[in-house]
Write an enzyme that holds these catalytic residues in place. Sequence first.
Site, mmCIF file in Angstrom:
data_model
loop_
_atom_site.group_PDB
_atom_site.id
_atom_site.type_symbol
_atom_site.label_atom_id
_atom_site.label_comp_id
_atom_site.label_asym_id
_atom_site.label_seq_id
_atom_site.Cartn_x
_atom_site.Cartn_y
_atom_site.Cartn_z
ATOM 1 N N ASN A 52 12.500 10.866 -5.719
ATOM 2 C CA ASN A 52 12.098 11.205 -7.081
ATOM 3 C C ASN A 52 10.567 11.148 -7.173
ATOM 4 O O ASN A 52 9.884 10.897 -6.163
ATOM 5 C CB ASN A 52 12.783 10.301 -8.113
ATOM 6 N N GLY A 80 20.680 10.994 -9.762
ATOM 7 C CA GLY A 80 19.946 11.218 -8.521
ATOM 8 C C GLY A 80 20.867 11.232 -7.313
ATOM 9 O O GLY A 80 20.691 12.044 -6.390
ATOM 10 N N ASP A 81 21.859 10.341 -7.308
ATOM 11 C CA ASP A 81 22.810 10.307 -6.196
ATOM 12 C C ASP A 81 23.640 11.589 -6.150
ATOM 13 O O ASP A 81 23.957 12.109 -5.076
ATOM 14 C CB ASP A 81 23.731 9.093 -6.328
ATOM 15 N N GLY A 119 26.554 1.702 -6.508
ATOM 16 C CA GLY A 119 25.874 1.605 -5.221
ATOM 17 C C GLY A 119 25.541 3.001 -4.741
ATOM 18 O O GLY A 119 26.372 3.911 -4.802
ATOM 19 N N ALA A 137 26.029 14.872 -14.308
ATOM 20 C CA ALA A 137 26.254 13.435 -14.125
ATOM 21 C C ALA A 137 25.629 12.607 -15.237
ATOM 22 O O ALA A 137 25.993 11.443 -15.417
ATOM 23 C CB ALA A 137 25.710 12.984 -12.774
ATOM 24 N N ASP A 178 23.794 8.958 -20.042
ATOM 25 C CA ASP A 178 23.406 7.895 -19.106
ATOM 26 C C ASP A 178 22.938 8.559 -17.818
ATOM 27 O O ASP A 178 23.696 9.305 -17.198
ATOM 28 C CB ASP A 178 24.621 6.983 -18.846
ATOM 29 N N ALA A 203 27.958 4.503 -2.078
ATOM 30 C CA ALA A 203 29.266 4.818 -2.645
ATOM 31 C C ALA A 203 29.181 6.007 -3.602
ATOM 32 O O ALA A 203 30.039 6.903 -3.585
ATOM 33 C CB ALA A 203 29.821 3.597 -3.364
ATOM 34 N N ASN A 204 28.152 6.029 -4.438
ATOM 35 C CA ASN A 204 27.989 7.144 -5.377
ATOM 36 C C ASN A 204 27.853 8.472 -4.642
ATOM 37 O O ASN A 204 28.469 9.477 -5.008
ATOM 38 C CB ASN A 204 26.741 6.934 -6.246
ATOM 39 N N ARG A 238 12.831 18.091 -15.779
ATOM 40 C CA ARG A 238 12.062 19.273 -15.376
ATOM 41 C C ARG A 238 12.642 19.935 -14.131
ATOM 42 O O ARG A 238 12.145 20.978 -13.707
ATOM 43 C CB ARG A 238 10.599 18.914 -15.140
#
Length: 282
Positions: A178, A231-232, A41, A262, A226, A44-45, A203
């Site tokens: 993004n 992004g989080d 989520g 990450a 992965d 949460a992340n 990039r």
Amino acid sequence: MTRPSISVVGSVNLDFVATAATLPAPGETVTGAILARHPGGKGANQALAAQRLGASVRLFARVGDDAMADEALALLGAGGVDLTGVARDPNAPTGVALIAVSQAGENQIVVASGANGAFAPDTLAPLPAGALICQLEVPLTTVEAAVAQSQGFVCLNLAPAADIPEALLQRADLIVVNETEAAFYGENLHRARGLVAVTLGARGAELRRGGELLASAKPPSVQVVDTTGAGDTFVAALTVALLEDQALGDALTFACAAGALATTRAGAQPSLPLRSEVEAIL
């Protein structure tokens, strides 16, 4: 250095991650996958990422009154995130994300919001003083209520992309999107008064204000496993760095490095890096 105090208002999910050789095309079935379950989520992340990167974090969210909630909140609790703002909903299940990941690290995600979708403004507890991070995986009215409460720094991760009021754009001190989301919002992003960070995958990222490029950075070279949660992590890292008054270029470089780390481990929350790991790769 005083630890930044951050409230995160957002989603909590349990992620079911199937890793396969390739991602399925529309109508295609891919077999031979390996299944794993991870807490996730975006809210949460970002909360756990910010905590691991040096902030003191309280999460405001809604989960089901079920066993999946315990599993979804386990790493947050173990990581020191304050969960007193997380409520259990007796009428909706904990949110679930179904994630397909290829061996190249790309992913496809379908989310069943559950209790996240029932996180109404009148269920939002009072926010403490400090900064605020929000995303758009909970009702927009709840995001608006949180932003209205906040007297400090506000970061809006405008994901998933959705139509949002002009007032939210103007209140944000930092907007993070993004490339796909940036295309959705278009020039509206650059009418915002605050900083706008656009992530560009491998990039790197750019930081702008009013359309003017202020800084750009590239991530360190890593072995991608992965991309879920990258992004989080970037959102949390950039917020923490700016609250620490790091220079814009340094803050962006820090966030790109954290996001890259990450991607080197599977799962959203299990992959979130520690501050020491980011500083080591820099």
